[in-house]
Scaffold this motif. Structure first.
Motif, PDB file in Angstrom:
ATOM      1  N   ALA A  22       0.479  -0.950  -0.095  1.00 25.94           N
ATOM      2  CA  ALA A  22      -0.001   0.014   0.133  1.00 25.94           C
ATOM      3  C   ALA A  22       0.943   1.198   0.025  1.00 25.94           C
ATOM      4  N   VAL A  23       2.230   1.403   0.547  1.00 26.90           N
ATOM      5  CA  VAL A  23       3.216   2.206   0.437  1.00 26.90           C
ATOM      6  C   VAL A  23       3.426   2.477  -0.457  1.00 26.90           C
ATOM      7  N   ALA A  24       3.595   1.474  -1.449  1.00 24.36           N
ATOM      8  CA  ALA A  24       4.293   1.462  -2.546  1.00 24.36           C
ATOM      9  C   ALA A  24       3.556   2.350  -3.225  1.00 24.36           C
ATOM     10  N   ARG A  25       2.050   2.102  -3.778  1.00 13.50           N
ATOM     11  CA  ARG A  25       1.310   1.933  -4.557  1.00 13.50           C
ATOM     12  C   ARG A  25       0.627   4.032  -3.569  1.00 13.50           C
ATOM     13  N   SER A  26       1.171   4.184  -3.186  1.00 12.74           N
ATOM     14  CA  SER A  26       0.857   5.036  -2.441  1.00 12.74           C
ATOM     15  C   SER A  26       2.197   6.038  -2.769  1.00 12.74           C
TER      16      SER A  26
END
Length: 175
Positions: A22-26
């Protein structure tokens, strides 16, 4: 061994892996929105200045040098040209205030920057929208997206749906 330890460990591992994705996508979405903003500001600078090709080239070359000196890799003249083109080809509806909140803007760019750079090579707007939608739906990597574009998947898919579309159209016209 502590009772339930293995289940708790498995849950924690899953939680950490999910949050890292999720952090990478954000981060990808925020960076893509940032590149769109950079493109917008370059266009605004060019329109406020002289409208000669030499002027635009000089601006990009100077920006590239200054940004690279400050932030390192990623701001070559070619990359800045891609950001400029990205802004011009992915127009976002202007807010009443004329401001773009980066987090809100990022929601409009669900794919990583590398996908948008690849999509810039698709000149047909309908085909580009198709590839963007399919890359998101199917979770294509940039390499898979490249392969689909090079194989003209859009045309193949469009042709395969065409007879069905015509049959439905004729059926609707008869009703």
């Amino acid at each position: 061994m502590i009772n339930g330890y293995e289940n708790t460990l498995a849950d924690l591992i899953e939680l950490l892996e999910l949050s890292r994705r999720a952090v990478a996508r954000s981060v990808n979405a925020i960076m893509t929105a940032t590149y769109w903003q950079i493109g917008r500001r370059i266009v605004e600078l060019e329109h406020g200045g002289e409208k000669r090709a030499e002027y635009g080239e000089a601006v990009l070359k100077r920006l590239s040098g200054d940004l690279t000196e400050r932030f390192g890799k990623g701001f070559s003249k070619t990359n800045l040209e891609q950001m400029r083109r990205f802004y011009l080809e992915w127009q976002i509806a202007q807010t009443p205030s004329g401001q773009f909140d980066l987090s809100t803007l990022a929601q409009g760019f669900p794919l990583p920057w590398s996908h948008y750079v690849r999509l810039l090579s698709v000149h047909d707007l309908k085909a580009r929208e198709f590839y963007e939608t399919e890359a998101l739906r199917a979770g294509w990597s940039e390499r898979q997206l490249k392969r689909q574009i090079e194989s003209k998947f859009y045309r193949t898919e469009f042709r395969s749906q065409e007879p069905e579309f015509r049959m439905n159209f004729v059926r609707l016209a008869d009703e």
